[in-house]
Design a protein around this motif. Structure first.
Motif, PDB file in Angstrom:
ATOM      1  N   ALA A 101       0.817  -1.155   0.134  1.00 31.88           N
ATOM      2  CA  ALA A 101      -0.290   0.079  -0.156  1.00 31.88           C
ATOM      3  C   ALA A 101       0.862   1.359  -0.004  1.00 31.88           C
ATOM      4  O   ALA A 101       0.443   2.661  -0.022  1.00 31.88           O
ATOM      5  CB  ALA A 101      -0.804   0.021   1.382  1.00 31.88           C
ATOM      6  N   GLY A 102       2.159   1.258   0.146  1.00 33.43           N
ATOM      7  CA  GLY A 102       3.179   2.268  -0.050  1.00 33.43           C
ATOM      8  C   GLY A 102       4.241   2.068   1.046  1.00 33.43           C
ATOM      9  O   GLY A 102       4.156   1.088   1.912  1.00 33.43           O
ATOM     10  N   LYS A 103       5.163   2.826   0.973  1.00 32.76           N
ATOM     11  CA  LYS A 103       6.354   2.583   2.012  1.00 32.76           C
ATOM     12  C   LYS A 103       5.865   2.871   3.452  1.00 32.76           C
ATOM     13  O   LYS A 103       5.187   3.772   3.778  1.00 32.76           O
ATOM     14  CB  LYS A 103       7.370   3.878   1.618  1.00 32.76           C
ATOM     15  N   VAL A 104       6.255   2.002   4.308  1.00 34.94           N
ATOM     16  CA  VAL A 104       5.828   1.831   5.784  1.00 34.94           C
ATOM     17  C   VAL A 104       6.785   2.429   6.828  1.00 34.94           C
ATOM     18  O   VAL A 104       7.926   2.154   6.522  1.00 34.94           O
ATOM     19  CB  VAL A 104       5.594   0.258   6.044  1.00 34.94           C
ATOM     20  N   GLU A 105       6.152   3.510   7.339  1.00 38.96           N
ATOM     21  CA  GLU A 105       6.729   3.956   8.573  1.00 38.96           C
ATOM     22  C   GLU A 105       6.193   3.448  10.023  1.00 38.96           C
ATOM     23  O   GLU A 105       5.075   3.549   9.825  1.00 38.96           O
ATOM     24  CB  GLU A 105       6.857   5.586   8.393  1.00 38.96           C
TER      25      GLU A 105
END
Lengths: 474, 500
Positions: free
Chosen positions: A458-462
């Motif tokens: 779903a996107g780069k995870v932080e």
């Protein structure tokens, strides 16, 4: 009325024939005119605004005062000060009586006085039976004007706040709601920061007294009273009661401006003891003053309000991925709120559900909604409009809120008119103008070991650090 | 200034007594009741101030009625009650019905293969599962999605929802008063001809609901274990949402059987409160609800809980902050001790003057919150009297548990003083008065008292029962029921390695 009865008689004939119409065939009589009561409003000599509304149905009197302050005014090194102040305003008693004595006095007559701190207002309320309402009102006045902030109750309040801080990661939905707010507003200001043990360690009695003195003065207070009384008598009672409260302070400044910048991305808060992932996604929304607000409400209702919304019918009904899912535009009276989609799904379908929800948002921005969707959403708002007026208390609170935030008296009726005029093109236009996929922050609270598809899809995870700093850490 | 209010300090012991008597009299004029030939009972409460009406359907069926191996079925039906009828929610009913029946035929084959146990053929199972998916997809293609909800919402219906408890299932929403007939139509249709469409998708939704309410909440897990431990045999053993594996195996025909057995008109009470004409309500009731065929009432017999012969204890390992519940067995709501238990509960924990709050939260600061609840999880059958505490940071569950026992000993050894008793009774009266100000509240309260006591007036007359409670009664019920042999203790326990 006669027409309604005649209509009824016709239907009764139909009943004899054992036929029942389909819901499409029903014809509704026009809705009876709503009686909107007009509150009595006046300003005391000391500058306090008062709103009175008689309601004789039950032998009860209720009051609610708004004080122009809020936790947005918490000092950066004493976050939570306003909440402790509001708590001890009531529990710490008055100069004449301890809080414990007030507890007994009020509950002996089944009355209450309660104090609260919100974001953009503080409140002090009372409730009493008609026959002893005078006592409740008197205690209310003493608490408002002459609090003592006794140290034992400050200690109690801080102990409770500390316990609350330690429990703040127990509820996964609470974590998602809190974190999305902090990410959208930023953690460096009173819209988005969280209260820590170190703040509590710094709060002193003098801080409470100072906060109280700055904001609790007559010109900064609005009081609404409704219930079983005569307005003329109540006016006299309030005038006499508050005659000796004459403290003055400079006008309270405006609430801080929201200056946050978009913080798009996917944020993960790990929680090992859950079988569901709770997620929230959103961005800054707007205020009720925005000319596009009515169209935005309609648009977001189509996306995520009620059982017929797109999120509900797609993610719950069609995919069976969630029990709870929805969206809200979240506009505030005075400062931009947050537009949010909130839901929960089993750990294994975390990424799938988040992607499906985001896709529904994209669809709202990609093409016009259907005529049926628009009609359902507008009908829902317009046909339920009468519920804004179904109790005197609602009317009174609204009148006071509009004045508190400087809104025109007819704001609600203007809103109704504008909703009536919303078109499919408007819905698409406002979704495009006010939401931006590139700004979307997404928070997931769950157990990544059990996520099926990795969240990184779903996107780069932080990662969000949920650990609670001890007092010494700050 | 103060002298003006000084006279109010001489509080009569039965403050608000006259108000309540007056209110009951005025309610007699506002309330109209009637029962249809099929046994369905209506309670109509007139409040004409605003042109709105609230509706409440009180079904005398709950999770205590769930069949064995199908816990959560009452709740599952509640979800299906929003799925529509042949005429609400279908694009082509004959075709949809045939497709829905085809789903069950395939599902029967799947179960037949699975029932072979170790001799089942995994390949066959996979093949039938794919067939089942296709059959469901076909049935779903005839569905007009969420049509029932859409009709209610677009007509201004507000706060539509439903809830399933141990003792009852409740359906409710409000309409502008010119749409009363639409409610009669929709509500009668869904209980006359419910269609269990999208059943297996909704089963997934219900499974998600369990994950949310129970499995992802430390208190949810704790309460589930509390009732499962406290009740060895009685149906309060199971939570309304049901056990995960039961939910995952629900079949549509089982839910339909459940509906036929329990959703009979004589088991149903309808409350209508607001701007409604009772004569018109009766006419519409006959027309729409008169169509429901009379059927026999289901049996009320439920397995009875044997006498508990010793303390039980259950722990739930959880990284969350601690929580503690003490649960004592108590009789059902028809017990002559019911009023004294309600008063005991109020003495222990009502408001800022309750004993538990003053001692544990305010003075000793050992709990963030603590209190009691007189009746849990239901009242139809013998249930539990609860005491609970959420310990403050740095204070232990053990310490809180000991303190709760100390308070229990205190109410057993010392009679409650007269001022406290008078205060509690006044507050119980005031609580009733405050309940009467909303259509939604009135509709549910009157239905509930009618079903549980046979007369809505019990809402008012139970205050007389409270008034008769003496300090000796409070002491006696504490001594009788708060005994170690009938106690179940449930608490969370932080696993090795500490809290997160």
């Amino acid at each position: 009325m006669t027409r309604r009865l005649l209509f009824g008689a016709l239907l009764a004939t139909a009943a004899l024939a054992q036929t029942v119409p389909s819901y499409q065939q029903l014809v509704y009589p026009p809705l009876k005119q709503v009686k909107i009561p007009e509150p009595v409003t006046f300003t005391l000599k000391n500058g306090m605004r008062v709103f009175l509304l008689e309601d004789h149905e039950l032998p009860v009197v209720n009051g609610l005062a708004l004080v122009r302050t809020g936790n947005l005014f918490d000092p950066p090194d004493k976050r939570g000060l306003s909440s402790v102040m509001a708590d001890v305003l009531r529990s710490g008693g008055t100069r004449a009586k301890t809080g414990d004595q007030i507890d007994e006095e009020l509950e002996n007559i089944a009355a209450s006085v309660e104090s609260n701190m919100g974001e953009t207002n503080a409140s002090l309320s009372f409730s009493g039976l008609k026959e002893t309402a005078g006592t409740a009102l008197h205690v209310f006045k003493e608490v408002m004007t002459d609090p003592e902030f006794r140290q034992d109750k400050i200690d109690l309040s801080i102990t409770q706040m500390d316990s609350g801080i330690d429990r703040r990661n127990d509820d996964p939905q609470g974590i998602a709601e809190r974190e999305i707010s902090s990410i959208i507003y930023g953690r460096d200001n009173s819209y988005g920061w969280s209260i820590e043990h170190a703040d509590m360690a710094r709060i002193q009695r003098a801080d409470l007294q100072q906060f109280y003195r700055r904001y609790y003065f007559p010109k900064n207070v609005m009081l609404a009273v409704y219930g079983d009384f005569s307005a003329a008598e109540m006016r006299g009672q309030i005038e006499a009661l508050f005659a000796d409260w004459n403290v003055e302070q400079p006008p309270v400044p405006a609430f801080p401006t929201v200056t946050s910048k978009p913080a798009p991305g996917v944020y993960l808060a790990e929680k090992s003891d859950v079988t569901q992932t709770f997620f929230a996604m959103g961005e800054l929304s707007g205020t009720l003053r925005d000319p596009d607000y009515p169209a935005l409400e309609v648009a977001v209702n189509i996306l995520g309000s009620g059982f017929t919304s797109r999120l509900m019918s797609q993610i719950r009904t069609k995919l069976g991925l969630a029990y709870s899912i929805g969206a809200g535009w979240g506009a505030n009276y005075d400062h931009p709120g947050t537009f949010r989609i909130v839901g929960s799904t089993k750990s294994a379908s975390t990424t799938e559900a988040i992607q499906a929800a985001r896709a529904e948002l994209e669809k709202m921005r990609a093409a016009e909604v259907t005529e049926q969707e628009l009609k359902t959403a507008k009908d829902a708002v317009l046909n339920s409009f009468v519920f804004f007026f179904d109790s005197p208390a609602k009317t009174l609170n609204r009148v006071m809120m509009y004045e508190y935030f400087g809104y025109p008296k007819d704001f609600l009726f203007e809103y109704q008119k504008k909703v009536t005029a919303v078109t499919r093109a408007d819905v698409l236009r406002v979704m495009r103008a006010h939401t931006n996929a590139a700004n979307l922050s997404i928070v997931a609270v769950g157990n990544p070991k059990d996520f099926g598809k990795p969240l990184s899809a779903a996107g780069k995870v932080e990662k969000i650090d949920l650990s609670i700093p001890p007092v010494s850490a700050k | 200034m103060t002298f003006r209010f000084a006279l109010f300090l001489l509080v009569p012991a039965l403050l608000a007594a006259q108000s309540v008597a007056d209110l009951q009299k005025s309610f007699e004029k506002q309330v109209t009741e009637f029962t249809l030939a099929n046994g369905l009972h209506f309670i109509v409460i007139e409040r004409h101030d605003a042109p709105v009406v609230s509706f409440h359907t009180y079904m005398n069926v709950g999770s205590v009625d769930d069949p064995s191996g199908e816990t959560g079925l009452a709740h599952m039906f509640e979800h299906m009650a929003f799925k529509g009828t042949p005429t609400i929610g279908s694009k082509n009913w004959p075709a949809e019905k045939a497709a829905m029946d085809a789903v069950e035929v395939v599902y029967d084959r799947l179960e037949a293969e699975r029932n072979k146990g170790p001799r089942a053929d995994p390949k066959k199972i996979t093949a039938i599962q794919m067939e089942l998916e296709a059959a469901m997809e076909k049935a779903d293609s005839y569905v007009e999605p969420s049509e029932y909800d859409r009709v209610v919402e677009s007509n201004g219906g507000l706060d539509m929802n439903a809830g399933t408890g141990e003792d009852s299932t409740n359906y409710y929403y409000s309409f502008p008063s010119n749409r009363i007939e639409l409610w009669f139509l929709l509500e009668s249709e869904r209980f006359l001809r419910p269609v269990f469409r999208e059943f297996y998708k909704e089963r997934d939704v219900v499974r998600e609901e369990r994950r949310m309410r129970v499995e992802s909440s430390s208190q949810g897990k704790l309460v589930e274990m509390l009732v499962a431990t406290a009740f060895a045999a009685a149906p309060y053993h199971n939570e309304p949402v049901g056990w995960a594996s039961d939910i995952e195996h629900f079949r549509r025909p089982a839910a339909e059987r459940f509906y036929r057995q329990y959703y009979v008109p004589a088991n149903m009470t309808l409350g209508i409160a607001g701007d409604v004409n009772p004569a018109e309500a009766r006419r519409l009731a006959e027309k729409y609800f008169g169509r429901l065929p009379a059927r026999p009432l289901p049996s009320q017999y439920r397995t009875q809980e044997p006498v508990q012969e010793g303390e039980k204890r259950v722990t739930v390992s959880s990284p969350a902050q601690p929580f503690l519940i003490l649960a004592y067995k108590r009789p059902d709501r028809h017990s002559p001790d019911d009023a004294a238990l309600a008063v005991l509960d109020a003495v222990l924990s009502d408001g800022r003057t309750g004993m538990i709050y003053k001692d544990m939260v305010r003075d000793k600061q050992m709990a963030l919150g603590a209190g009691s609840q007189p009746q849990f999880p239901g009242g139809k059958y013998p249930s539990l009297f609860l005491l609970y505490a959420a310990p403050s940071t740095g204070r232990s569950s053990e310490e809180n548990e000991k303190e709760l026992y100390r308070i229990i000993e205190q109410v057993k050894s010392t009679k409650v003083d007269e001022q406290t008793l008078a205060r509690v009774k006044t507050k119980l009266r005031a609580a009733l008065i405050r309940k009467l100000g909303s259509n939604t509240g009135l509709a549910v309260e009157l239905c509930s008292y009618y079903v549980n006591y046979g007369d809505w007036r019990k809402l008012f007359t139970e205050l007389d029962d409270y008034d008769k409670v003496t300090a000796e009664d409070v002491q006696r019920v504490a001594k009788t029921y708060l005994v170690p042999e009938h106690l179940t203790v449930a608490h969370t326990l932080v696993p090795e390695g500490g809290a997160k």
